[in-house]
Design a protein around this motif. Structure first.
Motif, PDB file in Angstrom:
ATOM      1  N   ALA A 174     -46.242 -41.729 -38.574  1.00  0.00           N
ATOM      2  CA  ALA A 174     -46.665 -42.314 -37.299  1.00  0.00           C
ATOM      3  C   ALA A 174     -45.552 -42.186 -36.269  1.00  0.00           C
ATOM      4  N   LEU A 175     -44.310 -42.464 -36.702  1.00  0.00           N
ATOM      5  CA  LEU A 175     -43.166 -42.334 -35.794  1.00  0.00           C
ATOM      6  C   LEU A 175     -42.988 -40.875 -35.376  1.00  0.00           C
ATOM      7  N   GLY A 176     -43.062 -39.997 -36.372  1.00  0.00           N
ATOM      8  CA  GLY A 176     -42.895 -38.569 -36.094  1.00  0.00           C
ATOM      9  C   GLY A 176     -43.946 -38.075 -35.109  1.00  0.00           C
ATOM     10  N   ARG A 177     -45.158 -38.583 -35.241  1.00  0.00           N
ATOM     11  CA  ARG A 177     -46.234 -38.137 -34.342  1.00  0.00           C
ATOM     12  C   ARG A 177     -45.959 -38.556 -32.911  1.00  0.00           C
ATOM     13  N   ARG A 178     -45.400 -39.774 -32.777  1.00  0.00           N
ATOM     14  CA  ARG A 178     -45.064 -40.221 -31.413  1.00  0.00           C
ATOM     15  C   ARG A 178     -44.005 -39.309 -30.815  1.00  0.00           C
ATOM     16  N   GLY A 179     -43.049 -38.919 -31.668  1.00  0.00           N
ATOM     17  CA  GLY A 179     -42.023 -37.977 -31.222  1.00  0.00           C
ATOM     18  C   GLY A 179     -42.647 -36.668 -30.803  1.00  0.00           C
ATOM     19  N   ARG A 180     -43.644 -36.224 -31.555  1.00  0.00           N
ATOM     20  CA  ARG A 180     -44.275 -34.949 -31.251  1.00  0.00           C
ATOM     21  C   ARG A 180     -44.931 -34.970 -29.862  1.00  0.00           C
ATOM     22  N   GLU A 181     -45.543 -36.119 -29.542  1.00  0.00           N
ATOM     23  CA  GLU A 181     -46.154 -36.252 -28.208  1.00  0.00           C
ATOM     24  C   GLU A 181     -45.121 -35.977 -27.125  1.00  0.00           C
ATOM     25  N   TYR A 182     -43.956 -36.583 -27.316  1.00  0.00           N
ATOM     26  CA  TYR A 182     -42.879 -36.439 -26.329  1.00  0.00           C
ATOM     27  C   TYR A 182     -42.410 -34.996 -26.275  1.00  0.00           C
ATOM     28  N   ALA A 183     -42.207 -34.419 -27.451  1.00  0.00           N
ATOM     29  CA  ALA A 183     -41.728 -33.035 -27.524  1.00  0.00           C
ATOM     30  C   ALA A 183     -42.738 -32.091 -26.871  1.00  0.00           C
ATOM     31  N   ARG A 184     -44.006 -32.394 -27.032  1.00  0.00           N
ATOM     32  CA  ARG A 184     -45.021 -31.527 -26.418  1.00  0.00           C
ATOM     33  C   ARG A 184     -44.922 -31.545 -24.899  1.00  0.00           C
ATOM     34  N   ARG A 185     -44.517 -32.708 -24.382  1.00  0.00           N
ATOM     35  CA  ARG A 185     -44.390 -32.811 -22.923  1.00  0.00           C
ATOM     36  C   ARG A 185     -43.164 -32.079 -22.415  1.00  0.00           C
ATOM     37  N   TYR A 186     -42.043 -32.211 -23.144  1.00  0.00           N
ATOM     38  CA  TYR A 186     -40.778 -31.746 -22.579  1.00  0.00           C
ATOM     39  C   TYR A 186     -40.177 -30.528 -23.280  1.00  0.00           C
ATOM     40  N   ALA A 187     -40.747 -30.090 -24.382  1.00  0.00           N
ATOM     41  CA  ALA A 187     -40.076 -29.019 -25.112  1.00  0.00           C
ATOM     42  C   ALA A 187     -40.991 -27.847 -25.433  1.00  0.00           C
ATOM     43  N   VAL A 188     -42.125 -27.750 -24.715  1.00  0.00           N
ATOM     44  CA  VAL A 188     -42.977 -26.575 -24.887  1.00  0.00           C
ATOM     45  C   VAL A 188     -42.829 -25.759 -23.616  1.00  0.00           C
ATOM     46  N   TRP A 189     -42.467 -24.493 -23.786  1.00  0.00           N
ATOM     47  CA  TRP A 189     -42.130 -23.677 -22.606  1.00  0.00           C
ATOM     48  C   TRP A 189     -43.233 -23.659 -21.550  1.00  0.00           C
ATOM     49  N   ASP A 190     -44.485 -23.545 -21.973  1.00  0.00           N
ATOM     50  CA  ASP A 190     -45.563 -23.484 -20.985  1.00  0.00           C
ATOM     51  C   ASP A 190     -45.570 -24.710 -20.085  1.00  0.00           C
ATOM     52  N   ARG A 191     -45.379 -25.874 -20.713  1.00  0.00           N
ATOM     53  CA  ARG A 191     -45.364 -27.119 -19.931  1.00  0.00           C
ATOM     54  C   ARG A 191     -44.142 -27.163 -19.032  1.00  0.00           C
ATOM     55  N   VAL A 192     -43.003 -26.680 -19.573  1.00  0.00           N
ATOM     56  CA  VAL A 192     -41.755 -26.697 -18.795  1.00  0.00           C
ATOM     57  C   VAL A 192     -41.899 -25.792 -17.572  1.00  0.00           C
ATOM     58  N   ILE A 193     -42.445 -24.608 -17.792  1.00  0.00           N
ATOM     59  CA  ILE A 193     -42.581 -23.661 -16.669  1.00  0.00           C
ATOM     60  C   ILE A 193     -43.611 -24.181 -15.649  1.00  0.00           C
ATOM     61  N   ASP A 194     -44.659 -24.863 -16.138  1.00  0.00           N
ATOM     62  CA  ASP A 194     -45.598 -25.529 -15.214  1.00  0.00           C
ATOM     63  C   ASP A 194     -44.827 -26.428 -14.251  1.00  0.00           C
ATOM     64  N   ARG A 195     -43.872 -27.169 -14.852  1.00  0.00           N
ATOM     65  CA  ARG A 195     -43.139 -28.126 -14.043  1.00  0.00           C
ATOM     66  C   ARG A 195     -42.243 -27.420 -13.024  1.00  0.00           C
ATOM     67  N   TYR A 196     -41.633 -26.300 -13.441  1.00  0.00           N
ATOM     68  CA  TYR A 196     -40.841 -25.520 -12.469  1.00  0.00           C
ATOM     69  C   TYR A 196     -41.724 -25.081 -11.312  1.00  0.00           C
TER      70      TYR A 196
ATOM     71  N   VAL B   8     -34.996 -40.646 -27.911  1.00  0.00           N
ATOM     72  CA  VAL B   8     -35.616 -41.342 -29.048  1.00  0.00           C
ATOM     73  C   VAL B   8     -36.321 -42.613 -28.586  1.00  0.00           C
ATOM     74  N   SER B   9     -35.668 -43.372 -27.668  1.00  0.00           N
ATOM     75  CA  SER B   9     -36.313 -44.627 -27.284  1.00  0.00           C
ATOM     76  C   SER B   9     -37.503 -44.377 -26.355  1.00  0.00           C
ATOM     77  N   ARG B  10     -37.421 -43.382 -25.475  1.00  0.00           N
ATOM     78  CA  ARG B  10     -38.576 -43.060 -24.623  1.00  0.00           C
ATOM     79  C   ARG B  10     -39.755 -42.592 -25.464  1.00  0.00           C
ATOM     80  N   ALA B  11     -39.437 -41.727 -26.444  1.00  0.00           N
ATOM     81  CA  ALA B  11     -40.510 -41.159 -27.243  1.00  0.00           C
ATOM     82  C   ALA B  11     -41.052 -42.178 -28.237  1.00  0.00           C
ATOM     83  N   GLY B  12     -40.198 -43.135 -28.642  1.00  0.00           N
ATOM     84  CA  GLY B  12     -40.587 -44.073 -29.701  1.00  0.00           C
ATOM     85  C   GLY B  12     -40.711 -43.350 -31.028  1.00  0.00           C
ATOM     86  N   GLY B  13     -39.980 -42.229 -31.151  1.00  0.00           N
ATOM     87  CA  GLY B  13     -40.135 -41.409 -32.353  1.00  0.00           C
ATOM     88  C   GLY B  13     -39.014 -41.575 -33.346  1.00  0.00           C
TER      89      GLY B  13
END
Lengths: 424, 779
Positions: free
Chosen positions: B376-398, B344-349
């Motif tokens: 506005a808060l929720g949107r900031r959270g969404r940015e974070y979730a898009r980075r860490y909780a979308v499978w395509d991005r996660v598998i990219d990182r693997y 929550v604090s990293r995302a600011g969401g």
């Protein structure tokens, strides 16, 4: 003092925080800093980890038979496994010199530990219960203490009020005397002197109040003793607004209070100003004055009952007769008069206890009183004997039954009696 | 090139329950779907819930959704012993778990490791086929094949621990796994933080937060009513998840009731949804327990709530938080739950709260916030979730982490024509910052294929394997490069005067002699000589560097031409060693540990520190001061300090730890709550940076190179006049969470500047300059 090297930190705000911390610390030093002690106390109250203890013992249990069994050696290839097992068995066999007594030792120790653990557990449970019980009791007593403290505060308040009012009264009196002296240049007239002399009779009033408080018994006890007369009153139809009860020498007002609580109308008269004042404070209708004079002031047939408890023994015979005469006059037809007095038939009372009160004139013989009432015009006059000694105070009758019975009759019989008569 | 990847896990299958099991399935099938050669090495046991000694499934190879699954039979095990050991572990209360201290006895630990689910054949396969795989992913951390398998292939092993703060994590073998694995893959920032708390910063360089994908079912828009709640019309706060004591659901319901008592007019409701035995409905207080809801209903609730409140204190990764963010809803999390609070604090969401009153206050705030701010808060959270909780991005990182993309990470290389570069030091001692820097440079140069030796005038007996005693310099040939580290006067001057090869002076600063003259006149003499030599050295060395701007400036003042700045390298990988258990045990007893690391000498001002510490004890009677660093009992300064300690009544609260080895120093850093320096002279101050890596807030007196080293990190004070204020500041740094976080945030940024990748480019530049100036000199 603080250099700003981090944009995330507001130095001014931080300095204020530092100052606050310093101030708080100084304050704590002044007040003695009991916080730290309290914090440390809290730490020691750590509940013992039973589950962990018994799990540890279970681990020990798994290994209690060390040296008695062989590993399966499944990690070895089958061809090697039998060889390893054989070697293992040989080692175990020779190791028995050590492992057999060790196993006995292990299980004995483990057993002892379990017994100890259970013991400690029981003790802990018991301690817990005791602590809980004590806590409950402490809480209860704390409640009582708080109630006492509340009453104490109330009393303090009252005393303060009384003191203040006393000072004011004294001041009023001195003002009044000054005024009187100015208005009365002459010496006191005969009449005025008479008034002073009469006042002088009240000088011992407060002493008597204290005496009564000490010797007579508590208000609760007196009230209980007087309860026996309620039925007599009700049977006589006394206690209604039209037929009120008049209590002569009402004292601390226990009887009048009982009447009020029972829904009966009553008022009192007492010569003792202090007592009468106290009664009025309790909301009872009591006048200060002489009983005979008061009765005389009343119209004929205006009362349902006239009562007097422990009053007639204070009066000389002539006054007694006067009292009975006035009583019968003011009672309505069917109205009842009740006079209670110590019973001299009880040797202890007649010979000793009667004289505990220095204002008593002389013991009154029951039959004489009965006769006086009848003589003054009461009908259905009867004697009611009351308050014998408790059975425990009686002499035991097993050794000399006859003598004991006779003595008991003399020493333990009724300590008081009442003479009761009705207006025809 | 073979890029075969194996996932090693105890159970494998599409329908297995459990976070780790699902994760293994998703990662394996998704990597395979991208065309990678993925295998799963697992056992014939069906699942966690079955008997671990029974082979339910046939051994051998099979294929599931493009993934080759190799199953190996499990062996018989001592079930009873394992159960006893496991019960023992579970019985350990969390409060008695201390990082770095094994809660197990030797026997229970071994039983747990060796009587766990086990398959000798799987281990044998790993041992024999190690080289035919590019990488192994082991997950999760607490089962036999991982505990025993990872060490066999450690150099190719990636540990994906799915770590929780539980007793198993304190097992020494688990710590070993973290230390030996080539890399560690975390599901969340919170998990990474927990691992650092448990095992120290030594693992930091190898960690990667890959994240976990969250799949959305969709279809929430079709629902317009869930229970009594009308979607889009009722205003409500949502709490999703199992309702039990550990998840704090009841706690939240209570806080909500309190909020409604304070705000009787509020129309806000609290909706609870999820499985659980007890019902918490309380119509009067506006608490609605919806029980178990369908996926569609959940989506509807998530998209129509004001915010998601997630009061649980014990989470390693929370899927619902990400789901809320995907719906643009802000999230409130418990401040004490590492995993959710960090997200929550990293995302600011969203917001963090702790304690009932704070939650009540937060409810009131959320109730009054306009929708635009919530969004506005929720949107900031969404940015974070898009980075860490979308499978395509996660598998990219693997793919990137495991090196499956075909692109190699560029390594630092140095281009130089020199065949050998040696180093010369006046003294070479264990734990000394200059010596450590020299070793780092040597290792780096050797890694580049150059010959490199450390020559020194005096040497610590324990260091004879690392350096060579200087004997006239015959081994340093004129065509070899030479780096001379200057920090004190020495007998090396005659040799330096005669050396004409490529050369460079690294200046580590000389302590002003007057600071130590009173207590150690001999040392002062040597220092003075070092200073006196500087002008001559400036003529001898055309290339030079100071370890900080402060030092470089001093070089310039003495006539050096264009000195470079080459900071001392502080690599946290150094701490990839277990911390000394006795210290870890002793110092985690609830007392506050104040640390200073440095030799006991007058210029480090330990006397001021002791005095200020005495004042700190008024604020915090449990504080204890640990002075780590070499001392000589016969020295006057040390004796003065002992007298001072007695005078202030601090005997038993100030400890001289002496010179300690790395595992002890590791333990002192791990257990410290504050690093406090009163030093009036630091040429650089390595311990400051080390403290930063251990996330210890630094409080330091502003002097010499200290401000430059700290940068944005730590707190600097400029005045020793009012020590009470300084003590109060120290106390605040220990107690005030907010201040601490701000300081640590600065430190986390600053410490990265001293990583090898940021220091070694300067070395490369120096080597080039050495070559060119030497060539120019000859011609």
């Amino acid at each position: 003092m603080i250099e700003s090297n981090n944009p995330r930190i507001d130095v001014a705000e931080l300095l204020a925080l530092v100052q606050k911390e310093v101030d708080r610390q100084r304050q704590k030093v002044e007040t003695g800093g009991s916080e730290a002690a309290a914090a440390q106390e809290g730490e020691t109250n750590n509940p013992y980890q039973w589950a962990q203890l018994s799990a540890t013992l279970d681990v020990a249990q798994q290994n209690v038979d060390a040296g008695a069994r062989l590993s399966t050696f499944l990690n070895y290839r089958r061809s090697v496994r039998w060889l390893v097992r054989g070697v293992g068995r040989v080692i175990l066999y020779f190791g028995r010199v050590i492992t057999v007594p060790q196993r006995d030792f292990n299980s004995a120790i483990l057993h002892a530990l379990r017994i100890t653990l259970n013991g400690i557990r029981d003790m802990n449970r018991f301690t817990d219960q005791t602590v809980r019980r004590l806590d409950a009791r402490l809480e209860e007593q704390a409640g009582q203490l708080a109630e006492l403290a509340r009453r104490d505060r109330e009393k303090d308040h009252l005393i303060g009020y009384l003191k203040a009012s006393l000072v004011m009264q004294e001041r009023r009196i001195s003002l009044f005397l000054d005024e009187a002296r100015r208005c009365l240049p002459e010496t006191f007239s005969q009449e005025e002197l008479g008034e002073f002399v009469r006042e002088k009779g009240h000088l011992l009033d407060s002493l008597y109040v204290t005496f009564e408080d000490k010797f007579r018994g508590t208000r609760g006890e007196i009230r209980e003793r007087l309860r026996v007369y309620l039925d007599i009153l009700r049977a006589a139809g006394a206690g209604s607004e039209e037929q009120p009860v008049l209590d002569i020498g009402c004292g601390r007002g226990e009887w009048l209070e009982l009447l009020r609580d029972e829904g009966l109308a009553g008022r009192g008269v007492d010569l003792n100003d202090t007592l009468a004042h106290q009664c009025r404070e309790r909301g009872l209708a009591v006048e200060t004055g002489d009983a005979i004079a008061h009765l005389r002031s009343l119209p004929e047939a205006s009362l349902g009952a006239v009562t007097g408890f422990h009053i007639i023994e204070h009066l000389p015979m002539e006054t007694q007769l006067e009292l009975y005469g006035e009583a019968v006059r003011v009672l309505r037809p069917g109205g009842v008069a009740i006079f209670e007095t110590p019973n001299p038939q009880n040797l202890l009372v007649g010979a000793c206890n009667f004289y505990a009160d220095p204002t008593h004139k002389r013991p009154l013989y029951p039959e004489t009183q009965k006769f006086f009432l009848e003589y003054r015009g009461f009908s259905r006059v009867e004697l009611k004997f009351l308050h014998p000694h408790e059975p425990g105070a009686r002499l035991p009758e097993d050794e000399a039954p006859e003598l004991a019975a006779r003595l008991n009759d003399l020493l333990s019989c009724a300590r008081d009696y009442a003479v009761i008569g009705y207006r025809p | 090139m073979n890029r075969r990847v194996a996932i090693v896990t105890s159970w494998f299958g599409r329908d297995l329950k459990g976070g780790a099991e699902q994760l293994a399935w998703q990662v394996a099938t998704r990597l395979a779907a991208r065309g990678h050669d993925v295998e799963v090495l697992t056992t014939c046991c069906r699942s966690f819930l079955d008997d671990w000694s029974v082979n339910h499934l046939a051994p051998g190879e099979s294929e599931e959704e493009g993934v080759l699954v190799r199953r190996f039979p499990v062996d018989r095990r001592r079930d009873g012993e394992f159960a006893a050991a496991n019960n023992f572990v579970l019985s350990i209360p969390r409060s008695s778990l201390l990082p770095g201290v094994s809660p197990f006895t030797c026997g229970t630990g071994d039983t747990f490791v060796y009587e766990n689910i086990k398959s000798a054949r799987l281990l044998r396969y790993l041992r024999r086929n190690k080289t035919s795989y590019h990488a192994f992913i082991f997950l999760p951390y607490l089962y036999g094949p991982i505990l025993n398998g990872l060490p066999l292939v450690a150099e190719r092993a990636w540990l994906q621990p799915c770590l929780h703060d539980e007793a198993y994590a304190y097992l020494p073998r688990v710590e070993e796994l973290f230390r030996m694995a080539r890399g560690i893959l975390y599901n969340s920032d919170g998990e990474a933080q927990l691992a650092r708390r448990l095992y120290g910063p030594g693992i930091a360089a190898r960690e990667v937060v890959v994240g976990v994908g969250v799949e959305s079912v969709g279809g929430g828009h079709r629902v317009d009513r869930v229970g009594p709640l009308r979607m889009g019309r009722d205003r409500f706060i949502l709490c999703l998840g199992r309702r039990d004591v550990h998840k704090n659901t009841l706690f939240l319901a209570r806080a909500f009731a309190a909020f409604r008592r304070n705000h009787p007019g509020a129309d806000l409701k609290l909706a609870l949804a999820g499985p659980g035995e007890e019902k918490y409905s309380d119509a009067a207080a506006g608490v609605i327990d919806l029980g178990l809801v369908s996926e569609e209903e959940k989506e509807a609730l998530l998209s129509h709530c004001l915010a998601l409140f997630h009061p649980s204190e014990n989470e390693s990764y929370s899927r619902v938080i990400m789901e809320a963010w995907f719906h643009d809803r802000p999230v409130a999390a418990h401040r004490r739950c590492l995993a959710t609070a960090i997200a929550v604090s990293r995302a600011g969401g969203g917001w963090l709260a702790d304690g009932e009153s704070e939650w009540v206050e937060l409810l009131a705030r959320v109730s009054d916030l306009p929708e635009s701010e919530l969004l506005a808060l929720g949107r900031r959270g969404r940015e974070y979730a898009r980075r860490y909780a979308v499978w395509d991005r996660v598998i990219d990182r693997y793919e990137e982490v495991l090196g499956l993309t075909g692109e190699e990470k560029p390594r630092i290389t140095v281009r130089t024509g020199l065949a050998a570069v040696h180093q010369l030091l006046p003294g070479f001692a264990f734990g000394d910052a200059i010596s450590n820097q020299a070793m780092l440079i040597r290792d780096f140069l050797r890694g580049q294929g150059l010959r490199s030796t450390i020559f020194t005038e005096t040497i610590d007996p324990s260091m004879t394997r690392e350096g060579e005693l200087f004997s006239g310099g015959k081994k340093i040939r004129p065509d070899h490069g030479l780096i001379y580290h200057h920090s004190i006067g020495s007998g090396l001057m005659p040799f330096l005067r005669g050396f004409k090869g490529p050369r460079c002076l690294v200046y580590h600063n000389i302590t002003p002699p007057e600071l130590v003259r009173e207590h150690s006149p001999e040392l002062a003499e040597q220092l003075q000589q070092g200073l006196d030599d500087l002008p001559e050295l400036a003529r001898l060395f055309p290339v030079s560097a100071g370890v900080s701007r402060f030092n470089a400036r001093e070089l310039e003042e003495h006539g050096f031409q264009q000195p470079e700045i080459m900071p001392i390298c502080v690599d946290p990988a150094k701490w990839n060693i277990p911390a000394a258990t006795p210290v870890m045990f002793e110092l985690q007893d609830g007392r506050t540990n104040i640390l200073f690391v440095g030799r006991v000498v007058a210029n480090k001002c330990q006397h001021d520190l002791i005095r200020a510490f005495g004042l700190l004890r008024r604020f915090d009677p449990s504080a204890r001061l640990l002075l780590v660093g070499g001392y000589d009992e016969r020295e006057a300064y040390y004796q003065d300090l002992v007298r001072l300690i007695d005078e202030l009544g601090l005997r038993g609260d100030v400890f001289f730890a002496g010179k300690v080895d790395d595992s002890y120093l590791h333990a002192y850093y791990r257990t410290a709550h504050l690093y406090w320096s009163m030093s009036e002279h630091e040429g650089f101050g390595v311990p400051f940076i080390e403290a930063m890596w251990f996330d210890i807030p630094v409080l330091a007196y502003r002097s010499s190179a200290v401000p430059e080293t700290l940068g944005e990190g730590g707190l600097l004070f400029t005045d020793k006049g009012d020590l009470e204020q300084v003590a109060a500041l120290a106390h605040l740094l220990v107690r005030d969470q907010d201040l601490r976080e701000r300081v640590l945030a600065g430190q986390r940024q600053r410490r990265r500047d001293f990583l090898p990748e940021n220091v070694l480019p300067v070395l490369e530049r120096l080597l080039q300059r050495m070559e060119t100036t030497c060539r120019a000199g000859r011609s």
